[in-house]
Design an enzyme around this catalytic site. Structure first.
Site, PDB file in Angstrom:
ATOM      1  N   GLU A  60       0.812  -1.222   0.000  1.00 15.38           N
ATOM      2  CA  GLU A  60       0.000   0.000   0.000  1.00 15.38           C
ATOM      3  C   GLU A  60       0.841   1.266   0.000  1.00 15.38           C
ATOM      4  O   GLU A  60       0.528   2.230  -0.705  1.00 15.38           O
ATOM      5  CB  GLU A  60      -0.949   0.018   1.204  1.00 15.38           C
ATOM      6  CG  GLU A  60      -2.106  -0.968   1.117  1.00 15.38           C
ATOM      7  CD  GLU A  60      -1.759  -2.351   1.642  1.00 15.38           C
ATOM      8  OE1 GLU A  60      -0.602  -2.549   2.066  1.00 15.38           O
ATOM      9  OE2 GLU A  60      -2.626  -3.234   1.622  1.00 15.38           O
ATOM     10  N   HIS A 129      -9.552  -4.365  11.778  1.00 14.09           N
ATOM     11  CA  HIS A 129     -10.283  -4.202  10.518  1.00 14.09           C
ATOM     12  C   HIS A 129     -11.525  -3.321  10.675  1.00 14.09           C
ATOM     13  O   HIS A 129     -12.433  -3.394   9.855  1.00 14.09           O
ATOM     14  CB  HIS A 129     -10.717  -5.567   9.973  1.00 14.09           C
ATOM     15  CG  HIS A 129      -9.628  -6.306   9.266  1.00 14.09           C
ATOM     16  ND1 HIS A 129      -8.621  -6.952   9.930  1.00 14.09           N
ATOM     17  CD2 HIS A 129      -9.391  -6.492   7.949  1.00 14.09           C
ATOM     18  CE1 HIS A 129      -7.813  -7.528   9.044  1.00 14.09           C
ATOM     19  NE2 HIS A 129      -8.246  -7.260   7.837  1.00 14.09           N
TER      20      HIS A 129
END
Ligand SMILES: Cc1ncc(C[n+]2csc(CCOP(=O)(O)OP(=O)(O)O)c2C)c(N)n1
Ligand SMILES: [Mg+2]
Lengths: 326, 358
Positions: A60, A129
């Site tokens: 990322e 998450h």
């Protein structure tokens, strides 16, 4: 008007903008061959080929940085984060580079790019998450933050975000992807920074965005039974904030509740409340109430996860508090 | 073929990177080293390792079923196919060594000797679970067993394991830190940064890449610029090997030797274990990017069947005994399910607990 899902609306926005402008491309994990982790980019590889729909390794920081470099040199990237939780890997690129480049280069290097993907808690996916990061992004000068709740808004705003010359954080929601609404076939865009009254009312202004609007609508139905008329305001964009729309609603209702899915301390609602107090303190008949996530990381276990997140009963109670209704 | 770098810097080992060979276990094809290894292990330990592999398989099958019955929520990443890795590696560690891994953590936790009932209870989100029901499938932790977690952010555990190795050096102990990661995780920044520090400071960390050949739907060929992942060790002047992860004895032997060497003289190492996951990435992934033939090819060298066959050939575990063992394990897992089901959910006060340490 055809009814399509939020997911399809996003897909249409990207496809239309890529047809319109050859410098627009999509890059991220599983966006191409897998057709998107949440199938938002369904069919795009087939349509545009691997040059413009690019699968990346799980890197990322660097594919976000790559997009910034590409934007500085004339392309208009759309970066997809599989989820915004993973944008944390790229925070330095977003904060130090994307947000600051134009300013520190004395206006020479704009960074026209969109970073999009689902944000907010899923269902029982535990602490790592389940982040709500909009308040962090909104804290940084140079970034715009958009959080649409419906397919119609998502499409119009994503098209504007892609055309915008700034880095735009575009936070979707996994639990909204499957919801449908009417979306016109003709081309349209919606301006960034303009909110919308999602339901008119006269007793209290209930501000919510993204998935929280579903809860707000449910609470509004319940409160109607009690004779309380709720106006739901959706800012749609967190930054820049449509304060004018919010203030107008408050001048009518004189009361306000702000709902956000993220944590309380330094949350988006804290900023909105501050802006509202400054803009129309005299109009308020009660202190603003905030409904937020509790101050703990989200747990896996279902019941305590639910007890950590904003709920309809909490919204109902907050509205009753500002209305001095018991 | 990958290039084979053989030049070594002053600090590094001699680095050669042959592709690991796949020879399914069989009495007739055992290498001398494996024969020696079997002698050292003996019947009981090999049967014990076999049992552990069966336990993992059985646990995962039941977990999958419980997910389908909605007793388990969130994400569920299953370990079927990779059993030899967890069991082989952990059999070579001491109880005071440290282990950190990814969200695909069920097999590792079981191989560490954490009781199935505590893990099943975690999957059910119960207060009796290893992480008190707060972590779920991806976040098994055990202070007692030195399990530093199942980690949900790809690559997140890589520097955590480095930290445990740093502490071993700091305290002058001979503990080892075993840190597992996926093939996909090798492309995160933290991997490269950690490898460099590990080598720079000669830390006793063993990085094991469980190369199951996919990161979600992306094959290693599409994500990684080199085919032989162990080769990356050379960039940091670190020892690296690639091994057959479907072969229990290979996993055990490699780890055993790696650990032995590092107890005497600490240094990091990278082990690439070639393995395969039978299921999709997670329970919601149908895994359509893989062909039936590919899966069948790996089923043929199934790690559990390999050991079972060997045990039979050696006359260490006959068919009837193997069947009885399978059944006993299945019953244990059912007991674990029962324990989970009967356990209480975390009380509301647990929500606010453990946000800050006292
Ligand atoms: C930083 C980050 N990016 C993306 C994800 C989503 N994700 C979860 S697992 C995974 C694939 C990881 O593959 P690999 O490292 O090979 O491990 P495996 O699942 O095969 O065990 C991805 C992309 C994540 N959890 N964290
Ligand atoms: Mg993998």
């Amino acid at each position: 008007m055809p009814s399509i899902t939020y997911r399809e609306a996003l897909n249409q926005a990207m496809v239309e903008e890529m047809e319109r402008d050859p410098t627009v491309f999509l890059i991220g994990e599983e966006v191409a061959e897998y057709n998107g982790p949440y199938k938002v980019s369904q069919g795009m590889l087939e349509r545009f080929g691997p040059r413009r729909v690019v699968d990346t390794p799980i890197s990322e920081a660097s594919f976000t940085g790559l997009a910034i470099g590409a934007a500085m040199t004339g392309l208009r990237p759309i970066v997809e984060f599989m989820s915004f939780n993973f944008s944390l890997m790229a925070f330095d690129q977003i904060f130090s580079n994307a947000a600051k480049m134009l300013y520190m280069s004395g206006g020479q290097f704009p960074v026209p790019m969109v970073m999009r993907g689902p944000g907010g808690p899923g269902s029982q996916v535990s602490s790592q998450h389940s982040n709500c990061l909009e308040s962090l992004f909104a804290n940084v000068p140079g970034l715009k933050v958009v959080m649409p709740a419906t397919g119609y808004d998502a499409k119009g705003l994503l098209k504007s975000a892609i055309r915008d010359n700034n880095p735009v954080i575009f936070i979707e929601n996994e639990l909204l992807y499957g919801l449908s609404c009417d979306v016109p076939e003709e081309e349209y865009t919606l301006p960034i920074g303009v909110g919308e009254i999602k339901a008119a009312g006269s007793d209290v202004t209930l501000l919510a965005y993204s998935r929280m609007l579903l809860l707000a609508a449910e609470a509004r139905g319940e409160l109607e039974q009690d004779g309380i008329s709720v106006e739901i305001v959706d800012p749609r964009t967190i930054k820049p904030l449509d304060l004018e729309l919010i203030a107008k609603s408050i001048r009518k209702t004189h009361r306000m509740v702000i709902v956000e899915e993220g944590n309380r301390f330094g949350g988006v609602g804290a900023e909105i409340a501050d802006q509202v107090y400054r803009a129309c303190f005299d109009e308020l008949d009660a202190p603003i109430e905030r409904v937020t996530q509790k101050e703990n990381p989200l747990p896996y276990a279902k019941a305590i996860e639910a007890a950590s997140l904003p709920s309809v009963p909490e919204i109902v109670a907050a509205v009753k508090t500002v209305c001095y209704h018991n | 073929m990958d290039p084979v770098p053989v030049k070594s810097s002053s600090k590094s080992q001699v680095l050669a990177f042959p592709e690991a060979e796949t020879t399914p276990l069989s009495r007739s094809t055992l290498t001398r080293t494996h024969k020696q290894l079997l002698d050292d292990l003996g019947r009981d330990r090999l049967v014990e390792m076999y049992r552990k592999m069966v336990e993992i398989r059985s646990f995962e099958q039941r977990a999958e079923q419980m997910y389908q019955q909605r007793k388990i929520g969130g994400y569920l990443h299953l370990y079927m196919g990779q059993e030899a890795v967890a069991v082989g590696l952990l059999a070579a560690l001491r109880p005071d060594d440290y282990v950190a891994t990814s969200y695909r953590d069920h097999g590792i936790a079981l191989a560490l000797g954490i009781r199935a009932e505590l893990l099943m209870a975690e999957l059910f989100g119960r207060a009796t679970g290893v992480s008190g029901g707060k972590g779920g499938s991806m976040h098994f932790f055990s202070k007692e067993k030195n399990l530093l977690g199942g980690h949900g952010i790809v690559g997140g555990q890589i520097p955590i394991g480095l930290g445990a190795a740093f502490r071993a050096q700091y305290m002058e102990t001979d503990q080892i830190s075993l840190t597992l990661l996926g093939d996909g995780a090798m492309n995160q920044s933290v991997f490269h940064e950690s490898m460099n520090m590990a080598a720079l400071w000669s830390l006793p960390v063993i990085y094991v890449v469980e190369n199951n050949q996919y990161g979600m739907g992306t094959s290693v060929e599409r994500s990684t610029s080199v085919k032989n992942l162990a080769m990356r060790a050379s960039a940091y002047g670190m020892e690296g090997v690639q091994i057959d992860g479907m072969n229990l004895l290979e996993c055990y032997r490699t780890m055993h030797e790696a650990v032995k060497k590092r107890r005497e003289s600490p240094s990091p190492m990278l082990i690439e274990v070639k393995t395969y996951r039978y299921r999709g990435h997670s329970i919601s992934d149908p895994g359509q990017y893989r062909s039936k033939e590919e899966i069948a090819r790996y089923r043929k060298i199934d790690p559990i069947t390999q050991v079972r066959r060997l045990l039979e050939e050696l006359d260490w575990l006959g068919e009837a005994d193997a069947k009885a063992l399978d059944k006993a394990v299945r019953d244990e897992i059912m007991e674990a399910v029962k324990f989970a089901e009967e356990s209480p959910e975390p009380e509301l006060a647990a929500r606010d607990r453990d946000v800050y340490a006292p």
